[in-house]
Design a protein around this motif. Structure first.
Motif, PDB file in Angstrom:
ATOM      1  N   VAL A   1     -50.176 -14.103 -66.179  1.00 15.42           N
ATOM      2  CA  VAL A   1     -49.348 -13.190 -66.968  1.00 15.42           C
ATOM      3  C   VAL A   1     -50.120 -12.678 -68.173  1.00 15.42           C
ATOM      4  CG1 VAL A   1     -47.262 -12.986 -68.381  1.00 15.42           C
ATOM      5  CG2 VAL A   1     -47.183 -14.239 -66.209  1.00 15.42           C
ATOM      6  N   ASN A   2     -50.841 -13.572 -68.845  1.00 17.51           N
ATOM      7  CA  ASN A   2     -51.630 -13.177 -70.018  1.00 17.51           C
ATOM      8  C   ASN A   2     -52.747 -12.212 -69.638  1.00 17.51           C
ATOM      9  OD1 ASN A   2     -50.063 -14.747 -71.703  1.00 17.51           O
ATOM     10  ND2 ASN A   2     -51.454 -16.499 -71.661  1.00 17.51           N
ATOM     11  N   ARG A   3     -53.387 -12.471 -68.489  1.00 19.60           N
ATOM     12  CA  ARG A   3     -54.474 -11.593 -68.056  1.00 19.60           C
ATOM     13  C   ARG A   3     -53.944 -10.202 -67.703  1.00 19.60           C
ATOM     14  NH1 ARG A   3     -59.084  -9.170 -68.612  1.00 19.60           N
ATOM     15  NH2 ARG A   3     -60.135  -8.624 -66.656  1.00 19.60           N
ATOM     16  N   LEU A   4     -52.818 -10.143 -67.033  1.00 24.13           N
ATOM     17  CA  LEU A   4     -52.233  -8.850 -66.681  1.00 24.13           C
ATOM     18  C   LEU A   4     -51.801  -8.088 -67.932  1.00 24.13           C
ATOM     19  CD1 LEU A   4     -50.127  -9.902 -63.562  1.00 24.13           C
ATOM     20  CD2 LEU A   4     -52.203  -8.511 -63.571  1.00 24.13           C
ATOM     21  N   ARG A   5     -51.271  -8.809 -68.887  1.00 27.46           N
ATOM     22  CA  ARG A   5     -50.874  -8.167 -70.150  1.00 27.46           C
ATOM     23  C   ARG A   5     -52.113  -7.592 -70.861  1.00 27.46           C
ATOM     24  NH1 ARG A   5     -48.475 -12.178 -72.230  1.00 27.46           N
ATOM     25  NH2 ARG A   5     -46.364 -11.639 -71.557  1.00 27.46           N
ATOM     26  N   GLU A   6     -53.194  -8.329 -70.815  1.00 24.64           N
ATOM     27  CA  GLU A   6     -54.436  -7.874 -71.436  1.00 24.64           C
ATOM     28  C   GLU A   6     -54.946  -6.588 -70.771  1.00 24.64           C
ATOM     29  OE1 GLU A   6     -59.063  -9.488 -72.065  1.00 24.64           O
ATOM     30  OE2 GLU A   6     -57.545 -10.766 -71.135  1.00 24.64           O
ATOM     31  N   LEU A   7     -54.904  -6.549 -69.438  1.00 27.54           N
ATOM     32  CA  LEU A   7     -55.349  -5.354 -68.717  1.00 27.54           C
ATOM     33  C   LEU A   7     -54.465  -4.157 -69.042  1.00 27.54           C
ATOM     34  CD1 LEU A   7     -56.139  -6.955 -65.238  1.00 27.54           C
ATOM     35  CD2 LEU A   7     -57.801  -6.004 -66.847  1.00 27.54           C
ATOM     36  N   LYS A   8     -53.196  -4.405 -69.167  1.00 30.73           N
ATOM     37  CA  LYS A   8     -52.268  -3.324 -69.500  1.00 30.73           C
ATOM     38  C   LYS A   8     -52.552  -2.791 -70.901  1.00 30.73           C
ATOM     39  CE  LYS A   8     -47.334  -2.220 -69.178  1.00 30.73           C
ATOM     40  NZ  LYS A   8     -47.463  -1.246 -68.080  1.00 30.73           N
ATOM     41  N   GLU A   9     -52.862  -3.678 -71.824  1.00 30.03           N
ATOM     42  CA  GLU A   9     -53.178  -3.263 -73.192  1.00 30.03           C
ATOM     43  C   GLU A   9     -54.460  -2.445 -73.259  1.00 30.03           C
ATOM     44  OE1 GLU A   9     -53.265  -6.978 -75.230  1.00 30.03           O
ATOM     45  OE2 GLU A   9     -51.080  -7.117 -75.446  1.00 30.03           O
ATOM     46  N   LYS A  10     -55.325  -2.618 -72.265  1.00 24.61           N
ATOM     47  CA  LYS A  10     -56.570  -1.842 -72.207  1.00 24.61           C
ATOM     48  C   LYS A  10     -56.367  -0.470 -71.576  1.00 24.61           C
ATOM     49  CE  LYS A  10     -59.788  -5.749 -72.134  1.00 24.61           C
ATOM     50  NZ  LYS A  10     -60.887  -6.428 -71.393  1.00 24.61           N
ATOM     51  N   GLY A  11     -55.149  -0.186 -71.164  1.00 23.94           N
ATOM     52  CA  GLY A  11     -54.856   1.138 -70.638  1.00 23.94           C
ATOM     53  C   GLY A  11     -54.727   1.231 -69.140  1.00 23.94           C
ATOM     54  N   TYR A  12     -54.983   0.126 -68.416  1.00 18.82           N
ATOM     55  CA  TYR A  12     -54.818   0.154 -66.969  1.00 18.82           C
ATOM     56  C   TYR A  12     -53.335   0.081 -66.620  1.00 18.82           C
ATOM     57  CZ  TYR A  12     -59.815  -0.873 -66.738  1.00 18.82           C
ATOM     58  OH  TYR A  12     -61.175  -0.813 -66.881  1.00 18.82           O
ATOM     59  N   LYS A  13     -52.967   0.731 -65.522  1.00 19.77           N
ATOM     60  CA  LYS A  13     -51.608   0.611 -65.015  1.00 19.77           C
ATOM     61  C   LYS A  13     -51.567  -0.510 -63.980  1.00 19.77           C
ATOM     62  CE  LYS A  13     -50.540   5.451 -65.920  1.00 19.77           C
ATOM     63  NZ  LYS A  13     -50.193   6.775 -65.359  1.00 19.77           N
ATOM     64  N   LEU A  14     -50.380  -1.066 -63.782  1.00 21.69           N
ATOM     65  CA  LEU A  14     -50.228  -2.204 -62.889  1.00 21.69           C
ATOM     66  C   LEU A  14     -49.167  -1.924 -61.836  1.00 21.69           C
ATOM     67  CD1 LEU A  14     -50.177  -5.070 -65.561  1.00 21.69           C
ATOM     68  CD2 LEU A  14     -52.158  -4.249 -64.264  1.00 21.69           C
ATOM     69  N   ALA A  15     -49.403  -2.439 -60.626  1.00 22.18           N
ATOM     70  CA  ALA A  15     -48.441  -2.303 -59.535  1.00 22.18           C
ATOM     71  C   ALA A  15     -48.421  -3.592 -58.739  1.00 22.18           C
ATOM     72  CB  ALA A  15     -48.814  -1.129 -58.630  1.00 22.18           C
ATOM     73  N   ILE A  16     -47.297  -3.867 -58.091  1.00 25.91           N
ATOM     74  CA  ILE A  16     -47.175  -5.083 -57.283  1.00 25.91           C
ATOM     75  C   ILE A  16     -46.561  -4.736 -55.940  1.00 25.91           C
ATOM     76  CG2 ILE A  16     -44.868  -5.719 -58.175  1.00 25.91           C
ATOM     77  CD1 ILE A  16     -45.894  -8.677 -58.095  1.00 25.91           C
ATOM     78  N   ARG A  17     -47.008  -5.439 -54.890  1.00 30.37           N
ATOM     79  CA  ARG A  17     -46.492  -5.250 -53.540  1.00 30.37           C
ATOM     80  C   ARG A  17     -46.331  -6.618 -52.869  1.00 30.37           C
ATOM     81  NH1 ARG A  17     -51.498  -4.201 -49.497  1.00 30.37           N
ATOM     82  NH2 ARG A  17     -53.101  -5.302 -50.688  1.00 30.37           N
ATOM     83  N   LYS A  18     -45.740  -6.611 -51.684  1.00 29.07           N
ATOM     84  CA  LYS A  18     -45.599  -7.800 -50.827  1.00 29.07           C
ATOM     85  C   LYS A  18     -44.743  -8.904 -51.422  1.00 29.07           C
ATOM     86  CE  LYS A  18     -49.907  -7.225 -48.222  1.00 29.07           C
ATOM     87  NZ  LYS A  18     -51.187  -7.864 -47.793  1.00 29.07           N
ATOM     88  N   LEU A  19     -43.876  -8.574 -52.365  1.00 25.37           N
ATOM     89  CA  LEU A  19     -42.974  -9.595 -52.881  1.00 25.37           C
ATOM     90  C   LEU A  19     -41.836  -9.827 -51.889  1.00 25.37           C
ATOM     91  CD1 LEU A  19     -42.300  -9.204 -56.712  1.00 25.37           C
ATOM     92  CD2 LEU A  19     -43.677 -10.916 -55.520  1.00 25.37           C
ATOM     93  N   ASN A  20     -41.563 -11.099 -51.578  1.00 22.90           N
ATOM     94  CA  ASN A  20     -40.405 -11.449 -50.771  1.00 22.90           C
ATOM     95  C   ASN A  20     -39.169 -11.491 -51.670  1.00 22.90           C
ATOM     96  OD1 ASN A  20     -41.958 -11.895 -48.335  1.00 22.90           O
ATOM     97  ND2 ASN A  20     -42.676 -13.794 -49.290  1.00 22.90           N
ATOM     98  N   VAL A  21     -38.019 -11.265 -51.072  1.00 18.64           N
ATOM     99  CA  VAL A  21     -36.782 -11.274 -51.851  1.00 18.64           C
ATOM    100  C   VAL A  21     -36.611 -12.600 -52.591  1.00 18.64           C
ATOM    101  CG1 VAL A  21     -34.259 -11.161 -51.708  1.00 18.64           C
ATOM    102  CG2 VAL A  21     -35.662  -9.626 -50.303  1.00 18.64           C
ATOM    103  N   SER A  22     -37.003 -13.684 -51.947  1.00 18.72           N
ATOM    104  CA  SER A  22     -36.857 -15.009 -52.554  1.00 18.72           C
ATOM    105  C   SER A  22     -37.743 -15.204 -53.778  1.00 18.72           C
ATOM    106  CB  SER A  22     -37.179 -16.097 -51.521  1.00 18.72           C
ATOM    107  OG  SER A  22     -38.514 -15.957 -51.047  1.00 18.72           O
ATOM    108  N   GLU A  23     -38.714 -14.289 -53.978  1.00 16.23           N
ATOM    109  CA  GLU A  23     -39.647 -14.414 -55.098  1.00 16.23           C
ATOM    110  C   GLU A  23     -39.267 -13.538 -56.281  1.00 16.23           C
ATOM    111  OE1 GLU A  23     -43.886 -15.280 -52.893  1.00 16.23           O
ATOM    112  OE2 GLU A  23     -43.021 -13.258 -52.668  1.00 16.23           O
ATOM    113  N   PHE A  24     -38.285 -12.687 -56.129  1.00 16.25           N
ATOM    114  CA  PHE A  24     -37.950 -11.729 -57.174  1.00 16.25           C
ATOM    115  C   PHE A  24     -37.703 -12.408 -58.525  1.00 16.25           C
ATOM    116  CE2 PHE A  24     -36.174  -8.104 -54.278  1.00 16.25           C
ATOM    117  CZ  PHE A  24     -37.452  -7.940 -53.760  1.00 16.25           C
ATOM    118  N   GLU A  25     -36.895 -13.440 -58.551  1.00 17.56           N
ATOM    119  CA  GLU A  25     -36.534 -14.093 -59.814  1.00 17.56           C
ATOM    120  C   GLU A  25     -37.725 -14.783 -60.451  1.00 17.56           C
ATOM    121  OE1 GLU A  25     -33.597 -14.014 -61.607  1.00 17.56           O
ATOM    122  OE2 GLU A  25     -33.291 -12.357 -60.203  1.00 17.56           O
ATOM    123  N   ALA A  26     -38.513 -15.490 -59.654  1.00 18.17           N
ATOM    124  CA  ALA A  26     -39.666 -16.228 -60.192  1.00 18.17           C
ATOM    125  C   ALA A  26     -40.701 -15.289 -60.801  1.00 18.17           C
ATOM    126  CB  ALA A  26     -40.300 -17.073 -59.092  1.00 18.17           C
TER     127      ALA A  26
END
Length: 413
Positions: free
Chosen positions: A104-129
């Motif tokens: 989470v910290n690494r992704l936040r750091e990349l976002k702060e550097k101006g990169y955009k983020l996307a996620i795929r392949k999440l199962n419904v059971s993983e949404f909350e986690a």
């Protein structure tokens, strides 16, 4: 390495982004890489390497590029790997990156550097986690085949209103139209744009630069038929129109190349036809994805010819690629569309019945374009084709298209 670009559309069928998918090894030749060797070189981000070596403008003129990263490569110094503008790069993760503090910290750091983020392949059971990670996402890709996409849309729209939703794996225009009607999706991805449609715009948008070049060529005294034919071959709409006309004049002749078609028509009639055709469409908008797709296929097929021991058939393979979306353009089944535009028997057999000497090239391209690397690897073994030769053939096609569409920018570069 193998690399393929997958287009992502908005609801008006305009391309807004591309996903770049790569595979660095042939796992059929090196099955051990599926086991202990899988993580060898896993810190590399192949998509960024391709962007860096080719330049992002060659891949995509002004659009975002989605680049998959792994749970290992996410920690790479991405800025040193690729100097493309950060806002053009969308780092695409999946559920192999766990929702724990380190990531989470690494992704936040990349976002702060101006990169955009996307996620795929999440199962419904993983949404909350995945809430800590989902809060950082600019895009969420929803798989239309694997989950109840409309229910997922409601969930993400309420909890993550700042994330743009993308509907993926859309197989038909009917599904696309249904999803578009309900709204709520920023991007759409899948094979639907290659499927024949039954309503709306079906004309292929013109390539303005080719029309201008063509006008300049044919309005010179004693222009060369071969030169005109070469320019026409770069445009799907003009090629279809010309062959239709020649077909009406020569019912029993097999046209295997544009040069043959122009020679059969003759200088006087060709000049008359070109001026009429060009003036009717010169002011049309820039080419759509179908035009780009058919031209890339045409050049890719031509480049693949020697690998399939079809070097003498490269002109026919170019036409094969060009006409491989004829059913989409004419809004008819392929067999019916092929009756309207007379082509050589080898091309007709490959496109209409998936058989004949040219069919293996078409099958290979279809698997390659969808990044079905397992099947591509199998076909390369059967044909004794080297991975780097395929990579060069595809990259060369992208460069050719770029030079075709943006010649002035290429000269500046």
């Amino acid at each position: 390495m193998l690399v393929s670009l997958i287009p992502m559309f908005d609801e008006k069928m305009a391309v807004r982004a591309y996903s770049i998918f790569c595979q660095k090894n042939n796992y059929f030749i090196n099955p051990m890489l599926l086991g202990s060797g899988r993580n060898d070189g896993a810190s590399r981000i192949e998509g960024l390497e391709v962007i860096q070596s080719m330049g992002i403008e060659t891949l995509s003129d002004d659009k975002e590029v989605f680049v998959p990263i792994s749970n290992i490569s996410v920690f790479v110094d991405i800025e040193s790997e690729c100097d493309a503008p950060h806002e053009r790069i969308v780092l695409l993760i999946d559920n192999t990156i766990p929702p724990v503090e380190m990531y989470v910290n690494r992704l936040r750091e990349l976002k702060e550097k101006g990169y955009k983020l996307a996620i795929r392949k999440l199962n419904v059971s993983e949404f909350e986690a995945y809430r800590p990670i989902l809060r950082l996402m600019d895009y969420v890709l929803l798989n239309n085949r694997r989950i109840a996409i409309e229910k997922a849309k409601i969930y993400f729209s309420k909890l993550y209103p700042n994330a743009k939703l993308c509907a993926g794996n859309i197989d038909s225009m009917e599904i696309f139209e249904a999803l578009k009607k309900t709204g709520g999706y920023e991007l759409y991805e899948g094979n639907f744009y290659r499927m024949p449609i039954t309503k709306g715009q079906s004309d292929v948008a013109p390539l303005k630069i080719n029309y201008i070049k063509l006008l300049n060529t044919v309005n010179n005294d004693n222009f060369e038929l071969t030169e005109a034919a070469d320019i026409i071959s770069n445009d799907t709409a003009l090629t279809i129109s010309l062959l239709r006309m020649v077909n009406r004049m020569t019912v029993y002749s097999q046209i295997t190349s544009l040069r043959q078609a122009t020679a059969m028509l003759g200088q006087k009639e060709l000049k008359k036809w070109i001026n009429t055709a060009v003036m009717n469409v010169l002011y049309a908008d820039k080419p759509n994805e179908i035009t780009r797709f058919s031209l890339l296929r045409a050049k890719f097929a031509e480049n693949l010819a020697p690998m399939f021991e079809l070097a003498l058939k490269k002109d026919e393979l170019f036409l094969l690629g060009l006409f491989s979306v004829l059913d989409v353009i004419l809004e008819k089944p392929m067999e019916e569309a092929l009756e309207m535009v007379y082509v050589a028997k080898d091309i007709k057999d490959a496109l209409g019945q998936k058989k004949g000497k040219l069919a293996p090239v078409l099958e290979f391209m279809e698997q390659y374009e969808t990044a079905n690397w397992q099947e591509v690897s199998r076909l390369m073994i059967l044909q004794n084709i080297e991975m780097e030769d395929v990579y060069e053939a595809y990259i060369s096609s992208l460069k050719w298209y770029r030079e075709l569409m943006f010649p002035q920018e290429e000269k500046k570069a």
